[in-house]
Write an enzyme that holds these catalytic residues in place. Sequence first.
Site, PDB file in Angstrom:
ATOM      1  N   GLY A  34     -13.353  12.750  38.005  1.00  0.00           N
ATOM      2  CA  GLY A  34     -13.108  14.129  38.434  1.00  0.00           C
ATOM      3  C   GLY A  34     -11.941  14.328  39.378  1.00  0.00           C
ATOM      4  N   SER A  35     -11.026  13.356  39.438  1.00  0.00           N
ATOM      5  CA  SER A  35      -9.904  13.542  40.371  1.00  0.00           C
ATOM      6  C   SER A  35      -8.984  14.675  39.920  1.00  0.00           C
ATOM      7  CB  SER A  35      -9.119  12.243  40.553  1.00  0.00           C
ATOM      8  OG  SER A  35      -8.414  11.900  39.381  1.00  0.00           O
ATOM      9  N   ASN A  36      -8.860  14.882  38.608  1.00  0.00           N
ATOM     10  CA  ASN A  36      -8.035  16.013  38.150  1.00  0.00           C
ATOM     11  C   ASN A  36      -8.700  17.345  38.470  1.00  0.00           C
ATOM     12  OD1 ASN A  36      -5.444  15.273  36.572  1.00  0.00           O
ATOM     13  ND2 ASN A  36      -6.938  13.710  35.963  1.00  0.00           N
ATOM     14  N   MET A 112     -14.471  12.599  27.669  1.00  0.00           N
ATOM     15  CA  MET A 112     -14.341  11.427  26.803  1.00  0.00           C
ATOM     16  C   MET A 112     -15.092  11.581  25.474  1.00  0.00           C
ATOM     17  SD  MET A 112     -12.274   9.659  28.519  1.00  0.00           S
ATOM     18  CE  MET A 112     -12.286   8.046  27.729  1.00  0.00           C
ATOM     19  N   ARG A 113     -15.175  12.797  24.981  1.00  0.00           N
ATOM     20  CA  ARG A 113     -15.810  13.044  23.687  1.00  0.00           C
ATOM     21  C   ARG A 113     -14.818  13.763  22.781  1.00  0.00           C
ATOM     22  NH1 ARG A 113     -19.977  10.351  22.774  1.00  0.00           N
ATOM     23  NH2 ARG A 113     -20.630  11.858  21.199  1.00  0.00           N
ATOM     24  N   ASN A 129      -5.759  19.596  27.465  1.00  0.00           N
ATOM     25  CA  ASN A 129      -6.221  18.240  27.779  1.00  0.00           C
ATOM     26  C   ASN A 129      -5.098  17.513  28.506  1.00  0.00           C
ATOM     27  OD1 ASN A 129      -7.921  15.893  27.640  1.00  0.00           O
ATOM     28  ND2 ASN A 129      -6.610  15.110  26.003  1.00  0.00           N
ATOM     29  N   HIS A 131      -3.699  13.502  29.075  1.00  0.00           N
ATOM     30  CA  HIS A 131      -3.835  12.151  28.518  1.00  0.00           C
ATOM     31  C   HIS A 131      -2.843  11.232  29.242  1.00  0.00           C
ATOM     32  CE1 HIS A 131      -4.790   9.135  25.524  1.00  0.00           C
ATOM     33  NE2 HIS A 131      -3.500   8.881  25.420  1.00  0.00           N
TER      34      HIS A 131
HETATM   35  C1  GRF Z   1      -7.190  10.737  33.365  1.00  0.00           C
HETATM   36  O1  GRF Z   1      -6.421   9.579  33.459  1.00  0.00           O
HETATM   37  C2  GRF Z   1      -6.855  11.507  32.128  1.00  0.00           C
HETATM   38  O2  GRF Z   1      -5.537  11.331  31.713  1.00  0.00           O
HETATM   39  C3  GRF Z   1      -7.784  10.931  31.104  1.00  0.00           C
HETATM   40  O3  GRF Z   1      -8.961  10.648  31.812  1.00  0.00           O
HETATM   41  C4  GRF Z   1      -8.650  10.420  33.178  1.00  0.00           C
HETATM   42  C5  GRF Z   1      -9.530  11.318  34.003  1.00  0.00           C
HETATM   43  O4  GRF Z   1      -9.427  11.037  35.367  1.00  0.00           O
HETATM   44  N1  GRF Z   1      -7.977  11.853  30.014  1.00  0.00           N
HETATM   45  P1  GRF Z   1     -10.273  11.885  36.412  1.00  0.00           P
HETATM   46  O5  GRF Z   1     -11.722  11.855  35.952  1.00  0.00           O
HETATM   47  O6  GRF Z   1      -9.733  13.273  36.434  1.00  0.00           O
HETATM   48  O7  GRF Z   1     -10.112  11.177  37.721  1.00  0.00           O
END
Ligand code: GRF
Length: 214
Positions: A34-36, A112-113, A129, A131
């Site tokens: 969840g860092s994003n 991740m689905r 999304n 990536h």
């Molecule tokens: C990120 O590296 C993103 O590119 C990928 O999954 C990771 C999620 O990181 N799709 P976080 O859960 O937001 O820390």
Amino acid sequence: MLETASALISPSLPTVWPRFEQPLRLGVMASGNGSNLEAIAHSIERGELHAQIGVVVYNNPGAGVVERAARLGLPAVLLNHRHYPSREALDHDIVQTLLAHNVDWVIMAGWMRCVTAVLIDAFANQVLNIHPSLLPSFPGLRAVEQALAAAVKVAGCTVHQVELAVDSGPVIMQAAVPVEPTDTPATLQARIQVQEHRIYPAAIALAAASHLSA
Ligand code: GRF
């Protein structure tokens, strides 16, 4: 104002962020850390991304994103894919949850689905999304490991519109990250994540501004 997408490889952040008639209503989908999510929430708090996070949907009980959402005061809804007979059935409930929270932009942040047309069609062109590679290189799982195995000199991350094929769809923004000779998956991933956190809020703003002026 925001620059055009083509000028935004390793982009600098906008100096003036777009304002919308109403704040964008985001639904964030996450499976892990969840860092994003947190980076997007902080951008909103700083008055940059003109948005509200209406709900966080997650599929893994105990995922790090749950604690982050609680700390950020965001509602989080568990939709555990293990309890659904099909991807479509899961996506149906995701759509209902997002609509119930008045979401108009779906932000996949470590979801991740694989998603289906049930979700993509319900939010046409408004599912994004992120990536950890410079797509179209290295789609799918373990993108950072794939990049290191291919001995590329430049890695990075991509924000794109979501289409049915995994990690495909129009690119909105990318950031390049040079690969160091001593890099491990963990060190490279960490530098890519710094860039993810920079570009995802800006890419959401750019996508929304382009969408509304189209
Ligand atoms: C990120 O590296 C993103 O590119 C990928 O999954 C990771 C999620 O990181 N799709 P976080 O859960 O937001 O820390």
